[in-house]
Design an enzyme around this catalytic site. Structure first.
Site, PDB file in Angstrom:
ATOM      1  N   LYS A   1       6.151   1.269  -8.048  1.00  0.00           N
ATOM      2  CA  LYS A   1       7.462   1.120  -8.669  1.00  0.00           C
ATOM      3  C   LYS A   1       8.291   0.263  -7.735  1.00  0.00           C
ATOM      4  O   LYS A   1       8.552   0.647  -6.593  1.00  0.00           O
ATOM      5  CB  LYS A   1       8.152   2.484  -8.885  1.00  0.00           C
ATOM      6  CG  LYS A   1       7.814   3.133 -10.202  1.00  0.00           C
ATOM      7  CD  LYS A   1       8.487   2.433 -11.359  1.00  0.00           C
ATOM      8  CE  LYS A   1       7.807   2.724 -12.670  1.00  0.00           C
ATOM      9  NZ  LYS A   1       6.727   1.802 -12.982  1.00  0.00           N
TER      10      LYS A   1
ATOM     11  N   GLU B   1      -2.711  -1.872  -9.169  1.00  0.00           N
ATOM     12  CA  GLU B   1      -2.355  -0.456  -8.992  1.00  0.00           C
ATOM     13  C   GLU B   1      -3.531   0.487  -9.210  1.00  0.00           C
ATOM     14  O   GLU B   1      -4.263   0.376 -10.189  1.00  0.00           O
ATOM     15  CB  GLU B   1      -1.221  -0.076  -9.961  1.00  0.00           C
ATOM     16  CG  GLU B   1      -0.734   1.351  -9.791  1.00  0.00           C
ATOM     17  CD  GLU B   1       0.503   1.666 -10.617  1.00  0.00           C
ATOM     18  OE1 GLU B   1       0.969   2.819 -10.551  1.00  0.00           O
ATOM     19  OE2 GLU B   1       1.011   0.771 -11.324  1.00  0.00           O
TER      20      GLU B   1
END
Length: 429
Positions: free
Chosen positions: A247, A231
């Protein structure tokens, strides 16, 4: 003033590996590896910075102010990290949970030696170079032989039991149903005491089995980060700022048809999409604090990306800033990242502190760099092992986003899925 030369590394079969083993002799090391995960926003295949010429190390109080002074004065490459607990500098928050790692809250250094790898070329930048220092170092890197890999078997303990985890998630759901928060990222720690590891070996194993786009090896004397992060937290590219929160997670399958089905199911999962969209809204709000009017845009919403270990749902939010806006102010007004906190952010962080049992420290913070012209790129410190070789404490944490639709048992299973690679490299024989 930096001396800059470019070299062809095509004759090397394993240049990155040789380079990293050479670098490990230095007190300060940051190695960032994209694993050739070529995406829209990318500058280098890999970057190595070693050997501090100057540095800054501080706890949270006035940390961003101190970093602003340091970055403004050096106007050079800076490498280092922001720990999660810098939240205590931006808001009236506290961190009183157990901390076995004892890392400073913020650390950056100005490297004497810098290697920027792109394809078959490496750009080498040395600060105040001495005579034929670059050539001598390159010959030393070239001479490094293949490295032996040693087995490891660390006894890992779980800070929060499954029963306690389910109870704590239920308490978080009570907060959500009362309207205190909409979403919060709840994390738990796995740890080992009296742990003796070879950090570089563990990092290389972790990177090999995960091959993420934001891998990082960090060393500051006896403090280590071994990160297989997928990420990006935040990147500044000229006047453009890019955030790419994750997410939504699904496991991989060796069966190709089943793997495609798992990917499709994730894309259509309403719970995962709602988690992602809530964080997108939070990031848009954070970016708007420094953005020019009307410039905050969602470039990608809930796109599915596939990595070696998992499928992930990722969104991309961008903004434009004025050329007078400090890069430190962009970081300060968006930190900690929404994907690791929740919404509303301050309430979520207060509840996280109340229910978690470990100080997060560098976990769910960010590692990266500033360029001389004020651009930057930082990852999110997840899927990562932290190690203090002085007190022989090893730690890794995993978490998941809790929303009103969360089922505690499923959230626990998601945490174990995210911990799988760390267990694998620490208990290999």
């Amino acid at each position: 003033m930096r001396t800059v030369i470019t070299k062809d590394i095509s004759p090397f079969s394993d240049f990155k590996n040789q380079l990293l083993h050479w670098a490990n002799q230095y007190r300060e090391v940051v190695f960032l590896d994209s694993n050739q995960y070529h995406q829209k926003y990318s500058s280098y295949d890999a970057v190595l910075a070693v050997d501090a010429f100057t540095s800054i190390k501080t706890d949270y109080e006035k940390a961003f102010q101190d970093l602003y002074q340091y970055q403004s004065q050096t106007k050079d490459w800076l490498f280092g990290y922001l720990s999660y607990d810098l939240k205590n500098d931006t808001e009236a928050l506290h961190s009183n949970n157990f901390d076995g790692l004892e890392f400073p809250d913020l650390f950056f250094f100005q490297p004497k030696k810098l290697f920027l790898i792109n394809g078959n070329d490496v750009e080498i930048q040395y600060l105040r170079v001495c005579d034929d220092e670059i050539e001598a170092d390159f010959e030393e890197i070239e001479s490094i032989a293949s490295i032996l890999h040693y087995p490891s078997c660390i006894k890992i303990q779980q800070r929060i039991s499954k029963e306690n985890y389910l109870s704590k998630v239920s308490k978080m759901l009570e907060h959500i149903h009362r309207g205190d928060i909409y979403e919060a990222n709840f994390c738990m720690e796995f740890y080992a005491e009296n742990a003796q590891i070879e950090p570089l070996e563990i990092y290389q194993k972790l990177n090999t089995i995960s091959e993420p786009p934001f891998a990082a090896y960090f060393k500051n004397n006896f403090q280590y980060l071994l990160s297989a992060s997928p990420e990006r937290y935040l990147r500044k590219e000229g006047l453009k700022v890019i955030s790419q929160p994750i997410k939504g997670t699904a496991r991989r399958s060796f069966d190709l048809e089943q793997d495609e089905q798992l990917k499709s199911d994730l894309a259509q999962n309403e719970k995962e999409r709602s988690e992602n969209i809530m964080i997108v809204d939070l990031v848009r709000n954070d970016l708007s604090q420094t953005a020019t009017k009307g410039s905050v845009q969602v470039e990608e919403l809930c796109q599915i990306y596939t990595f070696k270990q998992v499928h992930q749902m990722i969104s991309t939010i961008v903004s434009e800033v004025e050329n007078t806006t400090s890069p430190i102010e962009i970081l300060r007004t968006t930190f900690p990242m929404g994907s690791m906190t929740g919404a509303p952010k301050i309430s979520a962080m207060q509840i996280i502190e109340e229910l978690e049992e470990t100080k997060r420290g560098l976990y769910s913070g960010a590692v990266g760099y500033f360029t001389p012209n004020g651009d930057f790129d930082f990852n999110v410190v997840i899927r990562s092992i932290l190690y203090n070789s002085e007190n022989q404490y090893l730690s890794f944490s995993v978490g998941s986003a809790i929303t009103s639709q969360a089922i505690p048992e499923n959230e626990y299973e998601e945490c174990l899925l995210k911990a799988k690679a760390m267990f694998e490299v620490l208990q290999s024989k």
